[in-house]
Design an enzyme around this catalytic site. Structure first.
Site, PDB file in Angstrom:
ATOM      1  N   PHE A  87      24.066 -30.179  48.250  1.00 57.19           N
ATOM      2  CA  PHE A  87      24.506 -29.866  47.151  1.00 57.19           C
ATOM      3  C   PHE A  87      23.983 -30.397  45.898  1.00 57.19           C
ATOM      4  CE2 PHE A  87      28.048 -31.248  50.363  1.00 57.19           C
ATOM      5  CZ  PHE A  87      28.477 -30.062  50.312  1.00 57.19           C
ATOM      6  N   GLU A  94      27.448 -22.023  43.633  1.00 58.20           N
ATOM      7  CA  GLU A  94      27.976 -23.028  42.561  1.00 58.20           C
ATOM      8  C   GLU A  94      29.056 -22.760  41.692  1.00 58.20           C
ATOM      9  OE1 GLU A  94      23.965 -25.361  41.000  1.00 58.20           O
ATOM     10  OE2 GLU A  94      23.436 -23.203  41.730  1.00 58.20           O
TER      11      GLU A  94
END
Ligand code: FAD
Lengths: 730, 330
Positions: A242, A697
């Site tokens: 992430f 994202e």
């Protein structure tokens, strides 16, 4: 011809992962393997005045205790230069264990190497360190008023103005001027950062969960002063990242240092607490969003400013106001990002750095404006949907935001919604619905690829890209299978190894598009080669590519895109920069979407539960229906956490993170996540390779805004400070 | 983790002998002790595994009560039919805690003795009078959103984290302790101590005592009872506020009441004040609210946890209302 692209092909690493066959960085069994553990500083800034390692060294099984007194020298972290993007990779500028200075609360001040992880941890506990405190600024809320405007550079613009927004705001018949805050966040990938380092004959082999193995390699080469070809970084499986595994953090460097100092292969697996203390997270923010509109709902002024932090030892701006340049057709716009430097660990990229929290403030404000005007929030967005980029009139490469809202409204059943706050109640629950726009710029990076086709009908794709769970290898196998007319099972994709042709980092939602561009080109080269061969081979007309090879008596043929020589790399980077600039001049490129949700708020206690979710996205062409939907869904889950629960607690007195654990830092659990419906328009972006825009994202953006808006609809309360915990709703 | 000796006790006398060793600790499910050993908050020299002791049964007591062995796993207790029928709040409280995996490991005895989740208790670099007497309390003026508003002192504001114990406090449970000196019985409401200026002394148990059982007296009112837990996410988080309540009303008048609170106090909090207000009062929203206010009248907020006072009042009121309308209290 597409057979596989777009299909829900099972992930190629699925079996390995579900049967335990996939090997992660902390699982490489070297004979003679030693284990390392870190000692973390407990002050925000200071100097080590006393260091006693006697008790630690006495622990049975301890091999070495490395401190600034005895650690091998390291070269300082390189200065950032646009000529070498790997210089961006420094987690911090601190020269670990080569200094007696402490720059953040948690900085590693010693490394213990031992025969077992238990012995290493125990000895680390017994290292005694005393500090002389130095003055430190660690309280973001207190320091935030002193923020300075962010300077613009090639990668990120700090601010921009169109017209005179303050005057337009003052003159607007309807105006809002609001302040928002968001707290720091951490990535919390399921795999804590881990490194296994092994030196042999002056060469380093490093198993490291990473999002950019080439940055890791180049950074370590600079720090250890060896040629980068003497380092091999392997990262075939990464247990989530992430953004948290993009930079090179202390653990990676110290594992390599410990292996060098002891002459043993060393494994350093961070504890969860160690991840919080040595790997940066998302910045906290304060944001101002002001909007003015005429009675018809046309925006006349839009202002979005932010303050975020960087560590004095590293980190950078996060583009909190980026979406506000692109989403609404306001006559006058100002965006400005501001920064304050603190004595804390560097902030770092975390899923949609900037837009994740920026869309919260913007989309909550737009909803508030809709209520002020008495206009449906989707209708208000439609009235302000720009035909060209509002800031500068550039064309959009692809913009289907309105279509996303339209499809979403239909499927969610938005029409006929009673906009009145507190108008729906189901037993003890106040029920509300909310929407928000999602927005994330799209990127593309250079990638080198080779493709080899064999006479046995198999193909091998080689590219040093990264697989942190997104399904990248599967997507590239599908693309190659279609291009070469092979069954997808016949394609093997090698990745995650610096010996492979240089791949892109996994970031900016750009990896799949970046590799695909090179892969498609390589496959074209390869099929040209095969066809040329066919023309020279009797009986090969009309044959499949593998048959051509067999008839021509060739075992295999190979095509390559990009070069890894020094010159080739430089040319590649120049070409990349050139394309980036020319694309930027022509188009604004982005993924976008519409987030719809329903929340329930307990009328007595303020507990918030998300009970429905629909996300409709414009992400261009989708390569793998299953893995793309999972990516989009995962972003929404993370957004739910951001909206309702996640917050890193940094003690403003000490700069110390006080909830460095998964039991106290609340990510959403299953019970917090409803069934999430995902739709995508599957409409190719003509300016992107295969028409694909990244999916990594965009889906976290808009989530907190949609939830905050739904909470307002349910309760009549606007919560402008994340997370929306129940105490704020009492 | 520090090296330690491990032994597994086959019977109670062996366990009681072994605990005399310096630095010895009992090991139940280990879900709290082992975590704290990893964090160096607990550093025992000897760990005595007691999970083989024959204290893993739930037995009927004459008169309708239950005797719960100290080694009964939390999940087993919650699933026990008699518990679900006679003391539903207890089953609900256990199921509201931790996770399935943890409850499968956790024992009744261990649950009683679990340590606070205060962030300053578990960070060795912080001041904490409970962990290191005299080192101060960094929760005061720090992150104290989770801290206690009832029963705290200048030296400690840490909450007792257990859900199960809140139900036990409401149910008049009795803890049975055994040592080489013999057996004694302590009511659960007197088992956990207020911190005062010795927050390191958390309970009445002596260093060499073993919890052997928890007894639940027959309590007809508990058949209509509830546990309500309010927390920051839907599951797998400690309580901000919890309420264990049992109530009986006849002709609109409250004739029997048991009430305890979790998440708000330094120990499982029996709401005696509210019970006094409610007994004999009309079973109405106004009575519930008034009693809740009376119970919280003595509450003292820290910088971040003032909301718990209002939240606790609302939670008490809502739980009693729910008992009245859905729970068969009338
Ligand atoms: C992530 C996480 C989340 C959790 N969430 C919750 C929650 O929401 N609500 C909640 O209530 N709890 C929660 N818990 C705590 C859990 O309930 C306790 O850890 C558990 O009840 C402890 O029981 P155990 O048998 O594992 O105790 P152990 O860890 O074995 O022991 C705890 C202590 O008790 C002592 N001890 C154990 N048995 C005896 C005995 N018979 N006699 C004397 N001393 C004894 C031990 O020496 C030790 O000091 C959570 C725990 C974790 C790790």
């Amino acid at each position: 011809m597409t057979t596989y692209v777009g299909e829900a092909v099972d992930r190629v690493d699925g079996t390995a992962k579900t049967t335990g066959g996939a090997r992660f960085s902390a699982e490489y069994p070297y004979p003679d393997l030693a284990h390392a553990a870190l000692v973390h500083a407990t002050v925000a800034r200071g100097r080590i005045t006393r260091l006693d390692t006697t008790a630690a060294e006495a622990v049975p099984g301890v091999i070495a205790v490395l401190t600034h007194r005895n650690a091998p020298p390291l070269k300082p972290a390189p200065r950032v230069t646009p000529l070498n993007l790997a210089t961006l990779a420094s987690g911090t500028s601190v020269n670990y264990l080569n200094t007696d200075e402490v720059h953040w609360n948690g900085q590693p001040v010693a490394v213990v190497v031992a025969e077992s992880p238990e012995a290493a941890q125990e000895a680390a506990h017994l290292v005694e360190v005393a500090y002389a405190h130095l003055p430190a600024t660690v309280d973001f809320a207190a320091a935030e008023p002193d923020a300075k405007p962010q300077k613009s550079n090639l990668i990120m613009s700090g601010g921009a103005v169109k017209g005179d927004p303050e005057a337009a705001l003052a003159a607007a018949p309807v105006a809002l001027d609001l302040r928002y805050t968001t707290p720091p966040h951490h990535h919390n990938a399921i795999e804590p950062h881990a490194t296994t380092a092994h030196w042999a004959d002056g060469r380093l082999t490093l198993h490291d969960g990473a999002q950019n193995i080439y940055w890791t390699r180049d950074h370590l080469a600079m720090r250890f002063g060896i040629p980068k070809d003497d380092i091999r970084v392997l990262s075939p499986f990464v247990g989530g990242a992430f953004g948290g595994k993009t930079m090179v953090w202390p653990g990676t460097i110290l594992a390599a240092m410990a292996a060098k100092a002891t002459g043993r292969p060393v494994r350093l697996m961070l504890t969860r607490e160690g991840v919080y203390r040595t790997v940066g997270g998302r910045t906290p923010s304060t944001q101002r969003v002001a909007v003015g509109a005429d009675e018809s709902g046309r925006m006349t002024a839009l202002i979005h400013t932010s303050v975020t932090l960087t560590g004095r030892v590293g980190g950078g701006p996060e583009q909190v106001t980026s979406q506000t340049r692109h989403l609404y057709d306001a006559a006058a716009i100002r965006v400005q990002q501001n920064l304050v430097e603190l004595d804390v660990l560097s902030n770092t990229v975390m899923r949609a750095p900037g837009e994740s929290i920026g869309t919260f403030a913007l989309e909550a404000t737009v909803d508030e404006l809709a209520y002020r005007l008495g206009v449906d929030p989707i209708e208000l967005r439609a009235r302000n949907e720009p035909a060209r980029n509002p800031m500068d009139g550039k064309a959009f490469a692809h913009r289907k935001l309105r279509e996303c809202f339209e499809q979403g409204a239909k499927e969610f059943g938005w029409a006929g919604r009673n906009p009145e706050p507190r108008s729906t109640r189901d037993g003890r629950w106040l029920v509300g619905t909310g929407v928000a726009a999602a927005y994330h710029p799209s990127w593309q990076f250079p990638a080198n690829v080779t493709v080899r086709l064999s006479a046995d009908g198999t193909a091998l794709v080689r590219c040093g890209f990264h697989e942190m769970g997104m399904g990248g290898a599967t997507a590239q196998a599908q693309i190659a299978a279609d291009a070469l007319g092979l069954p997808v099972e016949a394609v093997t994709v090698e990745y995650g190894d610096t010996r492979l042709p240089t791949g892109p980092g996994a970031g900016g939602s750009a990896q799949t598009a970046s590799v695909a561009a090179a892969l498609v080109a390589a496959c074209e080269k390869l099929t040209r080669l095969a066809r040329a061969l066919a023309r020279r081979t009797p009986g090969a007309a009309g044959a499949s590519y593998p048959e051509i090879l067999r008839l021509a008596g060739r075992d295999s043929i190979e095509a390559r895109v990009g070069s890894d020589t020094r010159l080739g790399t430089a040319v590649g980077q120049l070409r990349f920069a050139g394309k980036l600039m020319s694309d930027r001049r022509r188009w604004v490129k982005a993924a976008c979407g519409a987030q719809f949700c329903e929340v329930r708020v307990d009328a007595d206690t303020g507990e918030v539960r998300v009970t429905r979710w629909l996300g409709v996205f414009d992400v261009g062409r989708v390569i793998n229906a299953k893995t793309a939907a999972s990516q989009l869904r995962g972003g929404i889950v993370m957004g739910i956490g951001m909206a309702l629960a996640e917050e890193t607690l940094v003690d403003p007195r000490t700069g110390r993170i006080m909830n460095a654990s998964l039991s106290e830092y609340h990510v959403p659990v299953h019970a917090d996540v409803p069934a999430i419906e995902i739709r995508y328009l599957d409409d190719p972006d003509p300016t992107m390779p295969l028409g694909l825009i990244g999916v990594g994202e965009v889906s976290i953006t808009g989530v907190a805004g949609a939830i905050a808006n739904a909470v307002f609809h349910a309760t009549g309360r606007r919560i402008r400070d994340l997370p929306i915990t129940l105490d704020k709703l009492l | 983790m520090k090296d330690f000796a491990y032994l597994s006790a086959p019977d109670v006398p062996t366990a009681l002998q072994a605990i005399a060793r310096p630095g010895a600790r009992f090991l139940g499910g280990g879900t709290n002790l082992v975590d704290l050993m990893r964090q160096n908050i607990e550093r025992p020299d000897t760990v005595i595994d007691i999970t083989r002791l024959p204290l893993d049964r739930v037995e009927e007591l004459p008169g309708g009560g239950l005797r719960v062995g100290a080694l009964v796993r939390n999940s087993h207790l919650a699933a026990h039919r008699a518990v679900r029928e006679r003391y539903p709040m207890l089953a609900q409280a256990i199921l509201a805690g931790a996770s399935g995996q943890l409850r499968n490991m956790a024992t009744v005895g261990g649950n009683l003795l679990q340590r606070t989740r205060c962030a300053y208790f578990t960070d060795l670099s912080a001041g904490c009078n409970k962990r290191q007497p005299g080192s101060g309390c960094d929760a005061v003026g720090g992150f104290n959103r989770n801290a206690a508003v009832l029963g705290a002192s200048a030296s400690c504001v840490a909450t007792h984290p257990s859900d199960m114990c809140v139900a036990l406090a409401a149910l008049d449970a009795v803890v049975e302790l055994e040592s080489v000196r013999g057996v004694r019985r302590v009511p659960l409401t007197g088992f956990h101590r207020l911190p005062g200026d010795t927050p390191q002394v958390e309970t009445e148990i002596a260093a060499d005592e073993l919890i052997t059982a928890v007894e639940l007296p027959a309590l007809p009112v508990a058949a209509a009872s509830r546990y309500r837990k309010i927390r920051d996410r839907a599951s797998y988080a400690f309580a901000l506020v919890s309420v264990a309540a049992a109530m009986h009303a006849r002709d609109g008048v409250i004739t029997d009441i048991r009430l305890a609170l979790g998440g708000v106090a330094t120990r499982p909090w029996r709401a005696h004040q509210a019970e006094r207000e409610l007994l004999g009062a009309p079973a109405t929203e106004e009575s519930f609210r008034r009693a809740a206010e009376a119970e919280l009248a003595a509450a003292v907020p820290q910088s971040q946890n003032g909301f718990k006072i209002e939240l606790a009042q609302r939670a008490i009121t809502a739980t009693l209302r729910q008992l009245l309308t859905e729970g068969g209290a009338a």
